[in-house]
Write an enzyme that holds these catalytic residues in place. Structure first.
Site, PDB file in Angstrom:
ATOM      1  N   ASP A   1      39.514  39.592  45.920  1.00 31.63           N
ATOM      2  CA  ASP A   1      38.202  39.065  46.586  1.00 31.63           C
ATOM      3  C   ASP A   1      37.403  40.158  47.375  1.00 31.63           C
ATOM      4  OD1 ASP A   1      36.240  37.677  47.844  1.00 31.63           O
ATOM      5  OD2 ASP A   1      37.510  36.816  49.594  1.00 31.63           O
TER       6      ASP A   1
ATOM      7  N   ASP B   1      35.080  35.690  50.985  1.00 32.35           N
ATOM      8  CA  ASP B   1      34.791  34.223  51.165  1.00 32.35           C
ATOM      9  C   ASP B   1      36.131  33.615  50.628  1.00 32.35           C
ATOM     10  OD1 ASP B   1      34.815  34.978  48.540  1.00 32.35           O
ATOM     11  OD2 ASP B   1      33.157  33.910  48.007  1.00 32.35           O
TER      12      ASP B   1
ATOM     13  N   ASP C   1      36.216  37.841  42.775  1.00 34.24           N
ATOM     14  CA  ASP C   1      34.970  38.000  42.498  1.00 34.24           C
ATOM     15  C   ASP C   1      34.791  39.199  41.348  1.00 34.24           C
ATOM     16  OD1 ASP C   1      34.912  40.043  44.444  1.00 34.24           O
ATOM     17  OD2 ASP C   1      34.485  38.286  45.620  1.00 34.24           O
TER      18      ASP C   1
ATOM     19  N   ASP D   1      35.849  33.985  28.377  1.00 32.09           N
ATOM     20  CA  ASP D   1      36.172  32.496  28.285  1.00 32.09           C
ATOM     21  C   ASP D   1      34.736  31.820  27.575  1.00 32.09           C
ATOM     22  OD1 ASP D   1      37.760  30.071  28.128  1.00 32.09           O
ATOM     23  OD2 ASP D   1      38.815  31.110  29.828  1.00 32.09           O
TER      24      ASP D   1
ATOM     25  N   ASP E   1      37.617  27.829  24.571  1.00 33.74           N
ATOM     26  CA  ASP E   1      38.469  27.032  25.238  1.00 33.74           C
ATOM     27  C   ASP E   1      38.755  25.503  24.216  1.00 33.74           C
ATOM     28  OD1 ASP E   1      39.406  25.840  27.945  1.00 33.74           O
ATOM     29  OD2 ASP E   1      37.705  24.296  27.474  1.00 33.74           O
TER      30      ASP E   1
ATOM     31  N   GLU F   1      41.943  28.612  21.853  1.00 35.50           N
ATOM     32  CA  GLU F   1      43.083  28.021  22.455  1.00 35.50           C
ATOM     33  C   GLU F   1      43.267  26.561  21.912  1.00 35.50           C
ATOM     34  OE1 GLU F   1      43.755  25.572  26.690  1.00 35.50           O
ATOM     35  OE2 GLU F   1      41.993  25.406  25.791  1.00 35.50           O
TER      36      GLU F   1
ATOM     37  N   HIS G   1      47.018  29.684  33.067  1.00 32.63           N
ATOM     38  CA  HIS G   1      46.301  28.993  34.237  1.00 32.63           C
ATOM     39  C   HIS G   1      46.624  27.489  34.214  1.00 32.63           C
ATOM     40  CE1 HIS G   1      43.333  28.641  31.254  1.00 32.63           C
ATOM     41  NE2 HIS G   1      42.787  27.630  32.043  1.00 32.63           N
ATOM     42  N   ASP G   2      46.998  26.976  33.179  1.00 30.66           N
ATOM     43  CA  ASP G   2      47.488  25.634  32.967  1.00 30.66           C
ATOM     44  C   ASP G   2      49.123  25.175  32.777  1.00 30.66           C
ATOM     45  OD1 ASP G   2      44.674  25.011  32.601  1.00 30.66           O
ATOM     46  OD2 ASP G   2      44.690  25.570  30.560  1.00 30.66           O
TER      47      ASP G   2
END
Ligand code: GLC
Ligand code: MG
Length: 536
Positions: A24, A28, A32, A101, A203, A266, A327-328
């Site tokens: 970051d 925040d 990013d 992605d 995806d 994917e 990430h899943d």
């Protein structure tokens, strides 16, 4: 094949960045693009070439960016198009590649296309999504379920029809049978390719076309109450329809009209169905993601069988690939334990095919317990108790031992792992025996040795809990021996060999000469250069 004819994505490693959690720059608490730019030297020094970033487009963030409301923009939380252009330039300056992605199966319900489509039954974009009349009893048109729980159909009072959503109701599925939808999304691809993006990870590619007759999915006899509700059915009609291959072929054609761009899909399917995504004449996806290492039990015999089945099922020109984390799914260090995580890394980075490394796995990051009131993932919130939360594997990257691990000066969007003062990039970079130091050397060795990145795969018969194979290219031969348990095992290959350990999960073995049968201690991984002329 001549070495120089191999493409960048065949020779190199792909690294997945989950952008909310990488770095970051503006305090925040959310990662990013400027944050990523600051860490490109880290990735470059680590030996990474391909960088895949999970979605960075404008999105209401109902599914953290996998609900896109503008396919050709940048979410202001991540920066703007100027930041993106700078990121791409900085990546290319380092001879690295950027993979975006692409989320073509569904948009956000806030996408202007859906807002139009929903506005009336005769809107020109009505058919861009999957709208159907209710069943005679007023209920949903068929029994298709949402992956995130409940029916896959949402009723719209105003127009008296249901729309289909394979994921959240905020993620309506686009109708890929409509040529206008196809054109619109292929144009999105062109937009990014024109900018110079090096490829896409597509995806849920296997979801993109559904049965034209909308037949009911059959019940799954293996379902039980502990499993999420989606597994009540086998998605035989709602996913993986033959016509999807025509779509993939079209996407590939767009990608191929630019130089050396990459198309990844994917796809969570068994091997026999997965390999069809390479397409007829290899004109489908370059890399249909191979998720077996995410799903198999951590047993040498099962993994060995899967490697051999996969190698055997690949079409002649099909290039293999392996994924160990994303990430899943629960992180590898949590699934197999800290000690085995190094063995797993050696497996991932020495198997034949392009490996994908999930951010933080190079440090041995583990799943983080998220207190109930901090849970963010809709998959968990929608089905409390059975919907596996994906937050634990999405926590902030651990850069150093300062507050918030150097990830942010603000309040991180997900809590950090408590051990970040020990497990972080700064500490592990030069620390012999650390996970990162090991990864870095393994990546460098892999990048240097053609045998390890494009060489042939030769299975070596082993017993017990050992997994072994060789990689060869021209006159170089490497033997890999991995002990997938923490008990000592015998390595008794049916041939003579002699070699020198180049790299090990346990540094004390490095530089040692070895030959013939061996005792292999628990959690040990050996990468041995075989002396070729004497014995082979
Ligand atoms: C893919 C993504 C996952 C997302 C889903 C819906 O499986 O990896 O994170 O929730 O698609 O887009
Ligand atoms: Mg930020």
């Amino acid at each position: 094949m001549m070495y120089k004819n191999y493409l960048w994505w065949q020779k190199n490693v792909i690294y997945q960045i989950y952008p909310r959690s990488f770095n970051d720059s503006d305090g925040d608490g959310i990662g990013d693009l400027q944050g990523i730019i600051k860490k490109l030297d880290y990735l470059n020094d680590l030996g990474i070439v391909g960088v895949w970033i999970s979605p960075i487009y404008p999105s209401p963030m109902a599914d953290f960016g996998y609900d896109v409301s503008d396919y050709t923009g940048i979410h202001e939380m991540f920066g703007d198009m100027k930041d993106f252009d700078e990121l791409l330039k900085e990546i290319h300056k380092r001879d690295m590649k950027l993979i975006l992605d692409l989320v073509p199966n569904h948009s956000s319900d806030k996408h202007p296309w859906f807002i139009e489509s929903k506005s009336s039954k005769n809107n020109p974009k009505r058919d861009w999504y999957i709208w159907k009349d209710p069943a005679p009893d007023g209920g949903p048109p068929n029994n298709w379920l949402s992956v995130f729980g409940g029916s896959g159909w949402e009723y719209d009072e105003a127009t008296g029809q249901y729309y289909y959503h394979a994921f959240l109701k905020e993620q309506p599925d686009l109708n890929w049978r409509n040529p206008e939808v196809q054109n619109a999304m292929l144009n999105v691809m062109k937009f990014w390719l024109e900018k110079g993006v090096d490829g896409f990870r597509v995806d849920v590619m296997w979801h993109m076309i559904k049965d034209a007759k909308l037949r009911d999915d059959p019940p799954n006899p293996d379902h039980n109450e502990k499993l999420n509700s989606y597994s009540r059915h086998i998605p035989a009609y709602s996913t993986d329809q033959d016509e999807v291959h025509d779509i993939v072929r079209k996407m590939r054609k767009v990608v191929d009209s630019y130089k050396e761009r990459l198309l990844i899909g994917e796809i969570y399917l068994p091997i026999s169905k997965l390999v069809r995504y390479y397409g007829e004449d290899n004109k489908g996806a370059h890399l249909p993601f191979n998720f077996q290492l995410l799903q198999l039990p951590w047993e040498a015999s099962k993994i060995e069988a899967a490697i051999n089945e996969y190698e055997g099922a690949l079409p002649p020109e099909g290039w293999p690939n392996w994924v160990l984390g994303n990430h899943d799914k629960s992180r590898i260090a949590t699934r197999v334990g800290k000690e085995q995580a190094k063995v797993a890394a050696m497996l991932l980075l020495t198997l034949r095919g392009t490996p994908t490394v999930y951010y933080g796995d190079e440090l041995g990051m583990e799943d983080v317990d998220i207190p109930e009131d901090k849970i963010q993932d809709p998959q968990a919130l929608n089905e409390p108790g059975v919907g596996q939360s994906r937050d634990p594997e999405r926590t902030p990257m651990q850069w150093d031992d300062s507050e918030n691990a150097g990830f942010t000066t603000g309040e991180p969007w997900l809590p950090l792992m408590k051990n970040f003062r020990e497990v972080n990039v700064k500490k592990q970079w030069d620390e012999e025996g650390s996970m990162l130091h090991f990864h870095r050397r393994l990546l460098h060795l892999r990048n240097k040795e053609p045998a390890l990145h494009v060489g042939d795969h030769l299975p070596v018969y082993t017993e017990n809990n050992l997994l072994s194979y060789m990689r060869s290219y021209n006159d170089k031969l490497f033997l890999i021996i991995l002990n997938l348990k923490n008990s000592e095992e015998n390595f008794t290959p049916g041939f003579f060999w002699k070699g020198e350990v180049k790299l090990s999960t346990h540094p004390e073995f490095e530089g040692k000469e070895m030959e013939g049968a061996l005792r292999i201690k628990g959690d040990l991984g050996l990468l041995i250069e075989v002396i070729v002329n004497e014995y082979t």
